[in-house]
Design a protein around this motif. Structure first.
Motif, PDB file in Angstrom:
ATOM      1  N   GLU A 145       0.686  -1.265  -0.006  1.00 44.51           N
ATOM      2  CA  GLU A 145       0.121   0.004  -0.056  1.00 44.51           C
ATOM      3  C   GLU A 145       0.702   1.466   0.131  1.00 44.51           C
ATOM      4  O   GLU A 145       0.346   2.574   0.036  1.00 44.51           O
ATOM      5  CB  GLU A 145      -0.893   0.097   1.034  1.00 44.51           C
ATOM      6  CG  GLU A 145      -2.086  -0.893   1.280  1.00 44.51           C
ATOM      7  CD  GLU A 145      -3.015  -1.110   2.544  1.00 44.51           C
ATOM      8  OE1 GLU A 145      -2.669  -0.517   3.395  1.00 44.51           O
ATOM      9  OE2 GLU A 145      -4.127  -1.706   2.233  1.00 44.51           O
ATOM     10  N   MET A 146       2.326   1.050   0.100  1.00 47.42           N
ATOM     11  CA  MET A 146       2.964   2.356   0.097  1.00 47.42           C
ATOM     12  C   MET A 146       3.587   2.805  -1.317  1.00 47.42           C
ATOM     13  O   MET A 146       3.917   3.803  -1.427  1.00 47.42           O
ATOM     14  CB  MET A 146       4.193   1.761   1.050  1.00 47.42           C
ATOM     15  CG  MET A 146       4.002   1.561   2.403  1.00 47.42           C
ATOM     16  SD  MET A 146       5.516   1.610   3.531  1.00 47.42           S
ATOM     17  CE  MET A 146       5.731   3.216   3.902  1.00 47.42           C
ATOM     18  N   PHE A 147       3.195   1.961  -2.275  1.00 52.23           N
ATOM     19  CA  PHE A 147       3.450   2.213  -3.489  1.00 52.23           C
ATOM     20  C   PHE A 147       2.423   2.925  -4.352  1.00 52.23           C
ATOM     21  O   PHE A 147       1.085   2.692  -4.241  1.00 52.23           O
ATOM     22  CB  PHE A 147       4.080   1.071  -4.423  1.00 52.23           C
ATOM     23  CG  PHE A 147       5.212   0.414  -4.050  1.00 52.23           C
ATOM     24  CD1 PHE A 147       6.437   1.179  -4.374  1.00 52.23           C
ATOM     25  CD2 PHE A 147       5.343  -0.397  -3.100  1.00 52.23           C
ATOM     26  CE1 PHE A 147       7.687   0.624  -3.896  1.00 52.23           C
ATOM     27  CE2 PHE A 147       6.614  -1.094  -2.530  1.00 52.23           C
ATOM     28  CZ  PHE A 147       7.723  -0.338  -2.891  1.00 52.23           C
ATOM     29  N   ASP A 148       2.373   4.028  -5.351  1.00 52.64           N
ATOM     30  CA  ASP A 148       1.431   4.614  -6.129  1.00 52.64           C
ATOM     31  C   ASP A 148       1.292   3.756  -7.483  1.00 52.64           C
ATOM     32  O   ASP A 148       0.294   4.172  -8.082  1.00 52.64           O
ATOM     33  CB  ASP A 148       2.207   5.899  -6.134  1.00 52.64           C
ATOM     34  CG  ASP A 148       2.301   6.937  -5.158  1.00 52.64           C
ATOM     35  OD1 ASP A 148       1.624   7.072  -4.343  1.00 52.64           O
ATOM     36  OD2 ASP A 148       3.677   7.115  -4.991  1.00 52.64           O
ATOM     37  N   PHE A 149       2.099   2.872  -7.698  1.00 48.02           N
ATOM     38  CA  PHE A 149       2.147   2.241  -8.992  1.00 48.02           C
ATOM     39  C   PHE A 149       2.774   0.802  -9.054  1.00 48.02           C
ATOM     40  O   PHE A 149       4.027   0.672  -8.332  1.00 48.02           O
ATOM     41  CB  PHE A 149       2.813   3.101 -10.113  1.00 48.02           C
ATOM     42  CG  PHE A 149       2.878   2.471 -11.624  1.00 48.02           C
ATOM     43  CD1 PHE A 149       1.822   2.724 -12.463  1.00 48.02           C
ATOM     44  CD2 PHE A 149       4.046   1.604 -11.811  1.00 48.02           C
ATOM     45  CE1 PHE A 149       2.054   2.262 -13.625  1.00 48.02           C
ATOM     46  CE2 PHE A 149       4.132   1.218 -13.080  1.00 48.02           C
ATOM     47  CZ  PHE A 149       3.178   1.477 -14.127  1.00 48.02           C
ATOM     48  N   VAL A 150       2.100  -0.312  -9.182  1.00 42.81           N
ATOM     49  CA  VAL A 150       2.757  -1.517  -9.325  1.00 42.81           C
ATOM     50  C   VAL A 150       2.591  -2.194 -10.980  1.00 42.81           C
ATOM     51  O   VAL A 150       1.073  -2.192 -11.136  1.00 42.81           O
ATOM     52  CB  VAL A 150       2.380  -2.486  -8.371  1.00 42.81           C
ATOM     53  CG1 VAL A 150       3.034  -4.016  -8.513  1.00 42.81           C
ATOM     54  CG2 VAL A 150       2.506  -1.885  -6.864  1.00 42.81           C
ATOM     55  N   ALA A 151       3.401  -2.433 -11.441  1.00 44.45           N
ATOM     56  CA  ALA A 151       3.183  -3.209 -12.732  1.00 44.45           C
ATOM     57  C   ALA A 151       4.205  -4.303 -12.999  1.00 44.45           C
ATOM     58  O   ALA A 151       5.257  -4.389 -12.532  1.00 44.45           O
ATOM     59  CB  ALA A 151       3.282  -2.248 -13.978  1.00 44.45           C
TER      60      ALA A 151
END
Length: 241
Positions: A145-151
């Protein structure tokens, strides 16, 4: 090199960057190859040869196509020697094994990400693993939840060294590429950064050393724990933290 004081966002690779490659994936790969071989020594040696995995040292070789490749590419390499599997069943099996891999963070991740948040730095992850695998690992580490983007390679943006997934991150968070840093342990990561017009930051928690990364890296860090200090530093002061 771009001035790190102007960097507003950082995009992390996952394996070898957020998580120490040797401590995590050398152990995992050996066990998976042994399990898939089912006692067939010739099959084990053939898979290890194609994966560039040294069975004596139980280490991935720096030129392994699996290190920077996608899960689909790794599946295709192993499938050559496993006629009892189909591509779909093998990639599902590997995805399941990846999701429960014994991860070893390169540095305490909640503390690092908290520091970056306090500095106003947006963060993301782009991996050539699957998106589901990436989310499983980030959740296991307690930081998803600490990341703004995951791909991942299968998120619809492409895979490294293509710059498109990096540019998708910059576009989503509204940050110009020149104010974004790509952090990675492989030449694929840094090639993608250069192609996207981003600052390229190499780390030494993968299998590549300084010599393999220096021609593509704007800066080399021993590990991502040095990132806040580098971001606060004089950009001309040091080339290696």
């Amino acid at each position: 090199m771009s001035d790190p004081t102007r960097i507003k966002a950082v995009l992390f690779d996952k394996d070898g960057t957020l998580f120490d490659f040797r401590a995590t994936w050398d152990v995992w790969t050996h066990q998976v190859l042994v399990d898939l071989a089912k006692g067939r020594d010739d099959v084990l040696k053939a898979m290890a040869h194609d994966a560039r995995f040294d069975l004596d040292t139980r280490k991935m070789q720096p030129d392994s196509p699996i290190i920077a490749g996608t899960q689909a590419e790794a599946t295709s390499i192993l499938l050559r020697h496993l006629p009892e599997w189909t591509f779909d069943t093998l990639i599902r099996h590997l995805d399941e094994r990846v999701a429960v891999a014994p991860l070893v963070p390169a540095t305490p991740l909640p503390e690092l990400l908290g520091q970056l948040q306090d500095m106003g730095i947006a963060t993301g992850v782009m991996t050539n693993d699957s998106e589901a695998g990436a989310l499983a690992h980030l959740k296991a580490a307690g930081v998803h939840e600490m990341f703004d983007f995951v791909a991942g390679y299968d998120s619809g943006y492409g895979a490294k060294p293509d710059p498109d997934p990096l540019l998708a991150f910059a576009q989503q968070i509204g940050c110009p590429p020149e104010q974004t840093a790509m952090i990675g342990d492989s030449r694929h990561d840094l090639m993608a950064a250069r192609a996207a017009g981003m600052v390229s930051v190499g780390v030494l928690t993968g299998v590549a050393g300084t010599d393999e990364l220096s021609d593509l890296a704007d800066v080399i860090l021993d590990h991502i724990g040095h990132l806040p200090d580098w971001l606060r530093s004089d950009p001309n002061e040091k080339a290696h933290f």
